[in-house]
Scaffold this motif. Structure first.
Motif, short mmCIF file in Angstrom:
data_model
loop_
_atom_site.label_atom_id
_atom_site.label_comp_id
_atom_site.label_asym_id
_atom_site.label_seq_id
_atom_site.Cartn_x
_atom_site.Cartn_y
_atom_site.Cartn_z
N THR A 34 0.81 -1.22 0.00
CA THR A 34 0.00 0.00 0.00
C THR A 34 0.85 1.27 0.00
N HIS A 35 2.16 1.13 0.10
CA HIS A 35 3.01 2.31 0.08
C HIS A 35 3.17 2.81 -1.36
N LEU A 36 3.94 2.09 -2.17
CA LEU A 36 4.15 2.50 -3.56
C LEU A 36 3.89 1.37 -4.55
N GLY A 37 3.28 0.30 -4.08
CA GLY A 37 2.81 -0.73 -4.98
C GLY A 37 3.75 -1.87 -5.29
N CYS A 38 4.86 -1.99 -4.61
CA CYS A 38 5.77 -3.11 -4.85
C CYS A 38 5.11 -4.43 -4.43
N GLY A 39 5.58 -5.51 -5.01
CA GLY A 39 5.16 -6.82 -4.56
C GLY A 39 5.88 -7.15 -3.25
N PRO A 84 10.15 -5.41 0.11
CA PRO A 84 11.58 -5.14 -0.02
C PRO A 84 11.90 -3.71 -0.45
N CYS A 85 10.93 -2.99 -1.00
CA CYS A 85 11.24 -1.66 -1.54
C CYS A 85 11.66 -0.67 -0.47
N HIS A 86 10.89 -0.58 0.61
CA HIS A 86 11.23 0.37 1.69
C HIS A 86 11.05 -0.30 3.05
#
Ligand code: FES
Length: 123
Positions: A54-59, A72-74
């Motif tokens: 829900t942050h920036l849409g990463c899996g 893993p993104c943030h």
């Protein structure tokens, strides 16, 4: 979307299903990879989450050792049972999807929601 026979899902172990969504718009056809996470504690009631953070849409994936979903993104962290944010920058819990068992099959109503905002709003 049919995820499979309810009896085949392991109890207490989240399961990820990837699929491709095809959208046709006049002459243009686009495809995007989507995913759903499914979880059950008793084999009777199921919880399904949209596979986008829900942050920036990463899996995101499931961290077995910590027992949480990890983006893993943030380094967003989400509770397995509730989808609540337990760490990192995501502004809201994982997006729950409607799920039901019909004729022994688990069915999920897939939807995307806006990312990066605190409210769960359909995209
Ligand atoms: S996109 Fe998941 S924590 Fe940023």
């Amino acid at each position: 979307m049919r995820l499979g026979e309810a009896a085949l899902f392991d109890i207490g172990v989240p399961f990820k299903r990837d699929f491709t969504e095809t959208i046709s718009d006049a002459w243009v056809e686009s495809r995007s990879l989507k995913s759903v996470w499914l979880y059950t504690e008793d084999g009777e009631s199921y919880t399904a989450y949209n596979g986008r953070c829900t942050h920036l849409g990463c899996g995101y994936s499931f961290d077995k050792e910590e027992g949480v979903f990890h983006c893993p993104c943030h380094h967003g962290l989400f509770d397995l049972k509730t989808g609540a944010v337990v760490g990192g920058p995501p502004p809201r819990p994982l997006d729950r999807l409607e799920v039901k068992v019909e004729d022994g099959n688990v069915l999920v109503l897939y939807k995307d929601y806006r990312i990066g905002v605190a409210e769960k709003v359909e995209a």
